[in-house]
Structure formats: structure tokens, C-alpha cells
Scaffold this active site. Structure first.
Site, PDB file in Angstrom:
ATOM      1  N   ASP A 151      -0.315  -0.902  -4.701  1.00  0.00           N
ATOM      2  CA  ASP A 151      -1.685  -0.457  -4.451  1.00  0.00           C
ATOM      3  C   ASP A 151      -1.879   1.236  -4.081  1.00  0.00           C
ATOM      4  O   ASP A 151      -1.483   1.130  -2.836  1.00  0.00           O
ATOM      5  CB  ASP A 151      -2.592  -1.574  -3.704  1.00  0.00           C
ATOM      6  CG  ASP A 151      -4.215  -1.239  -3.639  1.00  0.00           C
ATOM      7  OD1 ASP A 151      -4.710   0.043  -4.429  1.00  0.00           O
ATOM      8  OD2 ASP A 151      -4.869  -1.805  -2.851  1.00  0.00           O
ATOM      9  N   LYS A 153     -13.967  -8.049  -6.010  1.00  0.00           N
ATOM     10  CA  LYS A 153     -14.104  -7.826  -4.680  1.00  0.00           C
ATOM     11  C   LYS A 153     -15.665  -8.259  -4.478  1.00  0.00           C
ATOM     12  O   LYS A 153     -16.336  -7.489  -5.247  1.00  0.00           O
ATOM     13  CB  LYS A 153     -13.576  -6.637  -3.975  1.00  0.00           C
ATOM     14  CG  LYS A 153     -12.272  -6.337  -3.873  1.00  0.00           C
ATOM     15  CD  LYS A 153     -11.843  -5.114  -3.135  1.00  0.00           C
ATOM     16  CE  LYS A 153     -10.502  -5.005  -3.024  1.00  0.00           C
ATOM     17  NZ  LYS A 153      -9.986  -3.785  -2.495  1.00  0.00           N
ATOM     18  N   LYS A 196       0.812  -1.242   0.176  1.00  0.00           N
ATOM     19  CA  LYS A 196       0.061  -0.014   0.133  1.00  0.00           C
ATOM     20  C   LYS A 196       0.954   1.413  -0.094  1.00  0.00           C
ATOM     21  O   LYS A 196       1.937   1.399   0.649  1.00  0.00           O
ATOM     22  CB  LYS A 196      -0.924  -0.017   1.277  1.00  0.00           C
ATOM     23  CG  LYS A 196      -1.956  -1.122   1.497  1.00  0.00           C
ATOM     24  CD  LYS A 196      -3.021  -0.926   0.317  1.00  0.00           C
ATOM     25  CE  LYS A 196      -3.988  -2.026   0.634  1.00  0.00           C
ATOM     26  NZ  LYS A 196      -5.339  -1.795  -0.386  1.00  0.00           N
ATOM     27  N   ASP A 211      -9.658  -1.048  -9.631  1.00  0.00           N
ATOM     28  CA  ASP A 211     -10.100  -1.735  -8.366  1.00  0.00           C
ATOM     29  C   ASP A 211     -11.494  -0.788  -8.091  1.00  0.00           C
ATOM     30  O   ASP A 211     -12.418  -1.143  -8.363  1.00  0.00           O
ATOM     31  CB  ASP A 211      -9.035  -1.602  -7.115  1.00  0.00           C
ATOM     32  CG  ASP A 211      -9.812  -2.242  -5.976  1.00  0.00           C
ATOM     33  OD1 ASP A 211     -11.136  -2.433  -5.818  1.00  0.00           O
ATOM     34  OD2 ASP A 211      -8.778  -2.292  -4.739  1.00  0.00           O
ATOM     35  N   GLU A 255      -2.357  -1.186  -8.863  1.00  0.00           N
ATOM     36  CA  GLU A 255      -3.463  -0.970  -8.667  1.00  0.00           C
ATOM     37  C   GLU A 255      -4.080   0.441  -8.440  1.00  0.00           C
ATOM     38  O   GLU A 255      -3.493   1.192  -7.605  1.00  0.00           O
ATOM     39  CB  GLU A 255      -4.018  -1.699  -7.475  1.00  0.00           C
ATOM     40  CG  GLU A 255      -4.451  -3.162  -7.483  1.00  0.00           C
ATOM     41  CD  GLU A 255      -4.915  -3.875  -6.380  1.00  0.00           C
ATOM     42  OE1 GLU A 255      -6.165  -3.667  -6.187  1.00  0.00           O
ATOM     43  OE2 GLU A 255      -4.301  -4.403  -5.552  1.00  0.00           O
TER      44      GLU A 255
END
Length: 329
Positions: free
Chosen positions: A175, A246, A150, A224, A201
Site C-alpha cells: 500500500d 471502506k 505500507k 483506494d 494499492e
């Protein structure tokens, strides 16, 4: 006998603070739904997400509003007409699948004709922190096949270089959680590729990702926050090469199966991802892993104490043990 639907708010303390570009959290706040026919009970879990205008209270209200409209197992098919794609529909859809498995004596894998993986490699996540702390976290994961990092816009290259130094054989997924600009992306992409970053991402806010059209990034880009259902895949083809599926975005396993099939038809590579939740939330998504290039279902590893009979994890791999908490006969 008419179905009984129950809704619960549950909180799971995280093993450590989890940070992304938008903020941090110390607990997983989840909704668990049970659906019972008086003999068998199915369950599902979802994670209300503020980014999409959801809260524990709003998702609970959505679920309470449809209770009287879902009286029989066959009413599972009504969910797309009653609830929008999101975490409320996800928890209820997955609870229905679990109930149907128990009633039929067939697993959800059999009912959906999906292949239950014997094992799969899942990314393990490092949250946003200082260069030194992120490198220390990476050192603990040395040898992991895939690490998800992240990142906010600060010290992007320095952080990835530090992680790559201690995990030179790991594939890295970056991400940004909508936290970058297109200028940041273009400035760091080549250097990230040299550090074995294989996927980036959602670098830009979903409302601004038209700026990606015409840009040939040296690293594949994954949608995403920009990808919820199959509805806008044609538009995303101009901007991304991969999509992150997701269940809290699709509204459950049912729509996720459709999204996976359509994404493959259009040539996207696929990641199966998750919010921070327990093994109950990961279990339906695990059925999609055979059709994905990347799996990011390490949510239970971020929680101090997972649910009983959840997934087993070792050295970056995960598998479904027996007994298991969802979707089995």
C-alpha cells in the site's frame, strides 16, 4: 417517540506508532454516534480523515446539523440526501442499522440479506519504517496468510525482499497511499511480483492515476483513495483491476453494498478495508467479506485496548464472538 441522536469524540491509544507515506499517528481519533428511540439504542463509529478534508470538528458539525431532520427510524432512507459520502454519514448509517436490528429482532445480516462469515482471513499491517524494523515486524507475523505493507518511495524492493525473506509463504499487499510516481511503480513491479506481492494499492495520487491507463502492471492494482462510491467505477476500469471498499469513504454500509455489487458486475476484484478504528467500525464492513477476495480489517489489532465484545483474532483470522457489540438481535 422521536429519535435521540448523540455524537461522541473518543480516542484510543495505538499499540505502537502507525506510519504510512503521508505521516504517522499514535492514537485512533474516532466519532461514535448513538441513535435511540427511547427503548433501543444503535451505535456506529467512523474515523474522520484529513486526506478527505475531514476533522473531528467538521464531522461533528455535520452530524449536529442533521439531528432535527431525522426523527424516526424510517428517516434512515434520507441520509444520502442530507450528508455527503464520508465518515459522518458512515457513523450515522451504521448506527441506524444497529438500531433497526434491535427493534426488528433480526440481525443486520438478515436485514440486508448479506452472509455473516463464520470466519475470514484478514491482512495484518506493517507500517513504514527502516528495512531492519520492517523485517523485525514481519518476523513477528511469520505464518500470517496475508500481510499488508505500507511503503513510501524509499527502498521499496529492499524492504519487500527483507519481509519476504522471513515470511516466504505469506501473500503480500503493498500500500503506497498515493506516495509513488508511475516511474517508481514500473521500476519495482517485476521485483515485487517475485517476492509474492499479489496486489498494489493506490500507487499514484488519485489526481494523477490517469497515467495508469495503458500500463499492464504484472501485479493487479487496487484503487483506494481513487474509489469512494460506485459513481466513477467505469473510469477506474481503465486504470485498476481491484477496488478497496471502506465505509468511511462510501458513507456507510448502505452505499458499500451498492458499490460491492456494481464492482463485481464490472469485473473488479474487491478488498474490504478500514481506517484505524475499533471493532465497532469493523463490524459493518465484516458483512461484506463473503463478497471480497481480500480483507483488511485489522484495525482493532493496532489499538492497545479494543472495545468490549469486539472481534476475536488469531493467526491472521478474525471472527465475530458472542456476545458482540453491533448488528445482532
Amino acid at each position: 417517540m422521536a429519535l435521540t441522536i448523540s455524537v461522541y469524540h473518543e480516542s484510543f491509544t495505538l499499540a505502537e506508532v502507525f506510519r504510512i507515506s503521508r505521516g504517522e499517528k499514535t492514537a485512533a481519533e474516532v466519532i461514535r454516534v448513538t441513535v435511540s428511540d427511547g427503548h433501543f439504542t444503535g451505535q456506529g463509529e467512523s474515523v474522520p480523515y484529513g486526506r478527505y478534508g475531514e476533522s473531528i470538528e467538521s464531522v461533528t458539525a455535520e452530524l449536529e446539523s442533521v439531528k432535527g431532520k431525522l426523527r424516526y427510524v424510517e428517516d434512515h432512507a434520507l441520509l444520502p440526501d442530507l450528508l455527503k459520502a464520508g465518515s459522518a454519514r458512515n457513523a450515522l448509517d451504521c448506527a441506524f442499522w444497529d438500531l433497526r436490528a434491535k427493534i426488528s429482532g433480526k440481525s443486520v445480516a438478515e436485514l440486508t440479506e448479506l452472509t455473516l462469515p463464520e470466519m475470514c482471513v484478514t491482512a495484518q499491517t506493517i507500517s513504514v519504517d527502516s528495512v531492519e524494523n520492517m523485517q523485525a515486524s514481519a518476523r513477528k507475523l511469520a505464518g500470517a496468510p496475508v500481510i499488508k505493507v505500507k511503503l513510501d518511495p524509499e527502498a521499496v524492493v529492499e524492504k519487500i525482499a527483507a519481509i519476504h525473506q522471513v515470511t516466504p509463504n505469506s501473500q503480500l499487499i503493498v500500500d503506497a497511499n498515493e506516495g509513488w510516481s508511475v516511474d517508481v511503480l514500473k521500476a519495482v513491479a517485476d521485483q515485487l511480483k517475485a517476492c509474492n506481492v499479489v496486489l498494489i494499492e493506490q500507487p499514484l495520487p488519485a489526481a494523477e492515476d490517469a497515467a495508469l491507463e495503458g500500463y499492464e502492471c504484472p501485479i493487479p492494482l487496487c484503487a483506494d483513495e481513487s474509489c469512494h462510491t460506485a459513481d466513477n467505477l467505469e473510469t477506474l476500469r481503465k486504470r485498476y483491476q481491484s477496488v478497496n471498499i471502506k465505509l468511511d469513504k462510501t458513507g456507510g454500509l448502505s452505499e458499500a453494498i451498492d458499490l460491492l455489487q456494481r464492482a463485481r458486475e464490472l469485473g473488479f476484484t474487491v478488498m474490504v478495508g478500514c481506517m484505524v478504528g475499533t471493532s465497532l467500525a469493523m463490524a459493518p464492513a465484516y458483512l461484506l467479506c463473503e463478497g471480497a477476495e481480500f480483507v483488511d480489517l485489522d484495525g482493532p489489532l493496532l489499538i492497545a485496548d479494543d472495545r468490549p465484545n469486539g472481534f476475536s483474532f488469531s493467526a491472521g483470522k478474525m471472527w465475530q464472538p458472542s456476545p458482540f457489540l453491533w448488528g445482532v438481535k
